[in-house]
Design a protein around this motif. Structure first.
Motif, PDB file in Angstrom:
ATOM      1  N   UNK A 110      51.216  45.639  44.835  1.00 33.79           N
ATOM      2  CA  UNK A 110      50.757  46.988  45.181  1.00 33.79           C
ATOM      3  C   UNK A 110      51.511  47.513  46.402  1.00 33.79           C
ATOM      4  N   UNK A 111      51.695  48.830  46.429  1.00 33.64           N
ATOM      5  CA  UNK A 111      52.298  49.512  47.561  1.00 33.64           C
ATOM      6  C   UNK A 111      51.238  50.403  48.203  1.00 33.64           C
ATOM      7  N   UNK A 112      51.072  50.314  49.526  1.00 32.17           N
ATOM      8  CA  UNK A 112      50.083  51.178  50.189  1.00 32.17           C
ATOM      9  C   UNK A 112      50.436  52.652  50.028  1.00 32.17           C
ATOM     10  N   UNK A 113      49.402  53.493  49.980  1.00 32.69           N
ATOM     11  CA  UNK A 113      49.591  54.943  49.937  1.00 32.69           C
ATOM     12  C   UNK A 113      48.979  55.535  51.199  1.00 32.69           C
ATOM     13  N   UNK A 114      49.739  56.355  51.893  1.00 30.44           N
ATOM     14  CA  UNK A 114      49.226  57.060  53.071  1.00 30.44           C
ATOM     15  C   UNK A 114      48.806  56.129  54.186  1.00 30.44           C
ATOM     16  N   UNK A 152      44.718  52.639  53.253  1.00 28.54           N
ATOM     17  CA  UNK A 152      45.001  51.846  52.066  1.00 28.54           C
ATOM     18  C   UNK A 152      44.226  50.541  52.145  1.00 28.54           C
ATOM     19  N   UNK A 153      43.999  49.906  50.999  1.00 27.66           N
ATOM     20  CA  UNK A 153      43.234  48.660  50.980  1.00 27.66           C
ATOM     21  C   UNK A 153      44.003  47.519  51.643  1.00 27.66           C
ATOM     22  N   UNK A 154      43.261  46.681  52.331  1.00 31.07           N
ATOM     23  CA  UNK A 154      43.851  45.528  53.003  1.00 31.07           C
ATOM     24  C   UNK A 154      44.119  44.427  51.985  1.00 31.07           C
ATOM     25  N   UNK A 155      45.284  43.786  52.084  1.00 35.23           N
ATOM     26  CA  UNK A 155      45.590  42.621  51.250  1.00 35.23           C
ATOM     27  C   UNK A 155      44.912  41.406  51.865  1.00 35.23           C
ATOM     28  N   UNK A 156      44.177  40.664  51.041  1.00 36.86           N
ATOM     29  CA  UNK A 156      43.475  39.468  51.512  1.00 36.86           C
ATOM     30  C   UNK A 156      43.859  38.255  50.678  1.00 36.86           C
ATOM     31  N   UNK A 157      43.870  37.104  51.325  1.00 28.68           N
ATOM     32  CA  UNK A 157      44.004  35.822  50.624  1.00 28.68           C
ATOM     33  C   UNK A 157      42.907  34.911  51.164  1.00 28.68           C
ATOM     34  N   UNK A 158      42.001  34.523  50.271  1.00 34.65           N
ATOM     35  CA  UNK A 158      40.915  33.627  50.639  1.00 34.65           C
ATOM     36  C   UNK A 158      41.230  32.266  50.030  1.00 34.65           C
ATOM     37  N   UNK A 159      41.179  31.223  50.842  1.00 31.17           N
ATOM     38  CA  UNK A 159      41.396  29.881  50.316  1.00 31.17           C
ATOM     39  C   UNK A 159      40.090  29.390  49.710  1.00 31.17           C
ATOM     40  N   UNK A 160      39.969  29.576  48.395  1.00 30.43           N
ATOM     41  CA  UNK A 160      38.776  29.129  47.694  1.00 30.43           C
ATOM     42  C   UNK A 160      38.697  27.608  47.674  1.00 30.43           C
ATOM     43  N   UNK A 161      37.641  27.091  47.129  1.00 34.94           N
ATOM     44  CA  UNK A 161      37.442  25.643  47.060  1.00 34.94           C
ATOM     45  C   UNK A 161      38.568  24.957  46.295  1.00 34.94           C
ATOM     46  N   UNK A 162      39.027  25.589  45.199  1.00 32.42           N
ATOM     47  CA  UNK A 162      40.017  24.942  44.340  1.00 32.42           C
ATOM     48  C   UNK A 162      41.320  25.713  44.169  1.00 32.42           C
ATOM     49  N   UNK A 163      41.346  26.986  44.559  1.00 33.08           N
ATOM     50  CA  UNK A 163      42.558  27.792  44.434  1.00 33.08           C
ATOM     51  C   UNK A 163      42.435  29.020  45.329  1.00 33.08           C
ATOM     52  N   UNK A 164      43.580  29.595  45.730  1.00 28.68           N
ATOM     53  CA  UNK A 164      43.521  30.807  46.558  1.00 28.68           C
ATOM     54  C   UNK A 164      43.132  32.017  45.702  1.00 28.68           C
ATOM     55  N   UNK A 165      42.387  32.931  46.311  1.00 26.26           N
ATOM     56  CA  UNK A 165      41.992  34.169  45.643  1.00 26.26           C
ATOM     57  C   UNK A 165      42.594  35.315  46.445  1.00 26.26           C
ATOM     58  N   UNK A 207      46.245  52.604  46.458  1.00 27.50           N
ATOM     59  CA  UNK A 207      47.529  51.912  46.414  1.00 27.50           C
ATOM     60  C   UNK A 207      48.254  52.376  45.157  1.00 27.50           C
ATOM     61  N   UNK A 208      49.528  52.026  45.076  1.00 30.10           N
ATOM     62  CA  UNK A 208      50.332  52.428  43.928  1.00 30.10           C
ATOM     63  C   UNK A 208      51.005  51.221  43.304  1.00 30.10           C
ATOM     64  N   UNK A 209      51.206  51.313  42.014  1.00 27.32           N
ATOM     65  CA  UNK A 209      51.973  50.331  41.257  1.00 27.32           C
ATOM     66  C   UNK A 209      53.057  51.099  40.511  1.00 27.32           C
ATOM     67  N   UNK A 210      54.231  50.508  40.364  1.00 30.88           N
ATOM     68  CA  UNK A 210      55.337  51.138  39.648  1.00 30.88           C
ATOM     69  C   UNK A 210      55.735  50.228  38.488  1.00 30.88           C
ATOM     70  N   UNK A 256      59.719  55.816  33.920  1.00 32.41           N
ATOM     71  CA  UNK A 256      59.274  55.140  35.130  1.00 32.41           C
ATOM     72  C   UNK A 256      57.936  55.791  35.481  1.00 32.41           C
ATOM     73  N   UNK A 257      56.942  54.950  35.730  1.00 28.69           N
ATOM     74  CA  UNK A 257      55.585  55.449  35.948  1.00 28.69           C
ATOM     75  C   UNK A 257      55.046  54.903  37.258  1.00 28.69           C
ATOM     76  N   UNK A 258      54.432  55.781  38.026  1.00 30.74           N
ATOM     77  CA  UNK A 258      53.702  55.386  39.225  1.00 30.74           C
ATOM     78  C   UNK A 258      52.229  55.541  38.908  1.00 30.74           C
ATOM     79  N   UNK A 259      51.460  54.516  39.179  1.00 34.18           N
ATOM     80  CA  UNK A 259      50.019  54.500  38.938  1.00 34.18           C
ATOM     81  C   UNK A 259      49.314  54.422  40.282  1.00 34.18           C
ATOM     82  N   UNK A 260      48.463  55.378  40.555  1.00 24.45           N
ATOM     83  CA  UNK A 260      47.655  55.371  41.777  1.00 24.45           C
ATOM     84  C   UNK A 260      46.267  54.864  41.425  1.00 24.45           C
ATOM     85  N   UNK A 261      45.850  53.806  42.121  1.00 22.89           N
ATOM     86  CA  UNK A 261      44.504  53.242  41.960  1.00 22.89           C
ATOM     87  C   UNK A 261      43.739  53.495  43.245  1.00 22.89           C
TER      88      UNK A 261
END
Length: 167
Positions: free
Chosen positions: A13-17, A20-33, A46-49, A135-140
């Motif tokens: 994802x690419x931040x917009x303006x 924008x939403x914060x990128x998080x990584x949580x170390x779960x019990x068995x895998x990162x989320x 955010x945007x996706x291309x 080419x498509x830009x998707x805003x979520x």
């Protein structure tokens, strides 16, 4: 007739303006989320291309997999909008291209488990003259300012998947 699937993980994802939403990584019990944390009271986006490989016709479907950071009830309002440009054909300035009107969905938290995975589905019917190979830009966006968005705390998007027909 086949369906094309485009995975849109939070890592691409690419931040917009400035909100924008914060990128998080949580170390779960068995895998990162990994996720994007969309705030409850601010409209964050955010945007996706991607390239619309083998797009045939019809609406796009966007599945948003998400969970609540802390809440156990309430509704989340998601919106999605696209902008499509056909290379070598469209004369539109890529830096000033407008998005089509957003489509929305309201999804309810289902129960008492705060970090239960949910799936919201948006049918994107405002297609901006989408054609195969564009080419498509998707805003979520989470529309936290909407009176219909009643879930407190962040909505954490773990994956989005875009799909469409190739015929």
């Amino acid at each position: 007739m086949a369906t094309q699937y485009i995975p849109l993980p939070p890592e691409i994802a690419t931040p917009i303006g400035s909100t924008f939403p914060q990128f998080l990584k949580v170390n779960g019990t068995n895998f990162p989320v990994t996720s994007l944390a969309f705030d409850a009271s601010t409209d964050e986006a955010c945007a996706f291309k991607f390239r619309a490989v083998n797009y045939g016709s019809g609406n796009l479907t966007l599945d948003i997999d998400w969970y609540a950071d802390t809440a156990t009830s309430g509704d989340v309002v998601w919106s999605a909008a696209i902008a499509a440009i056909t290379p070598d054909s469209d004369s539109q300035d890529v830096e000033t291209k407008s998005l089509a009107t957003a489509n929305t969905v309201t999804d309810s938290h289902l129960g008492t488990t705060g970090q239960r995975l949910h799936r919201a589905t948006i049918t994107i019917s405002n297609l901006d003259s989408l054609a195969a190979g564009d080419i498509v830009w998707l805003k979520l966006q989470r529309t936290g300012s909407s009176g219909s968005d009643t879930m407190t705390g962040d909505a954490l998007m773990t994956m989005a998947t875009l799909s469409y027909s190739d015929t």
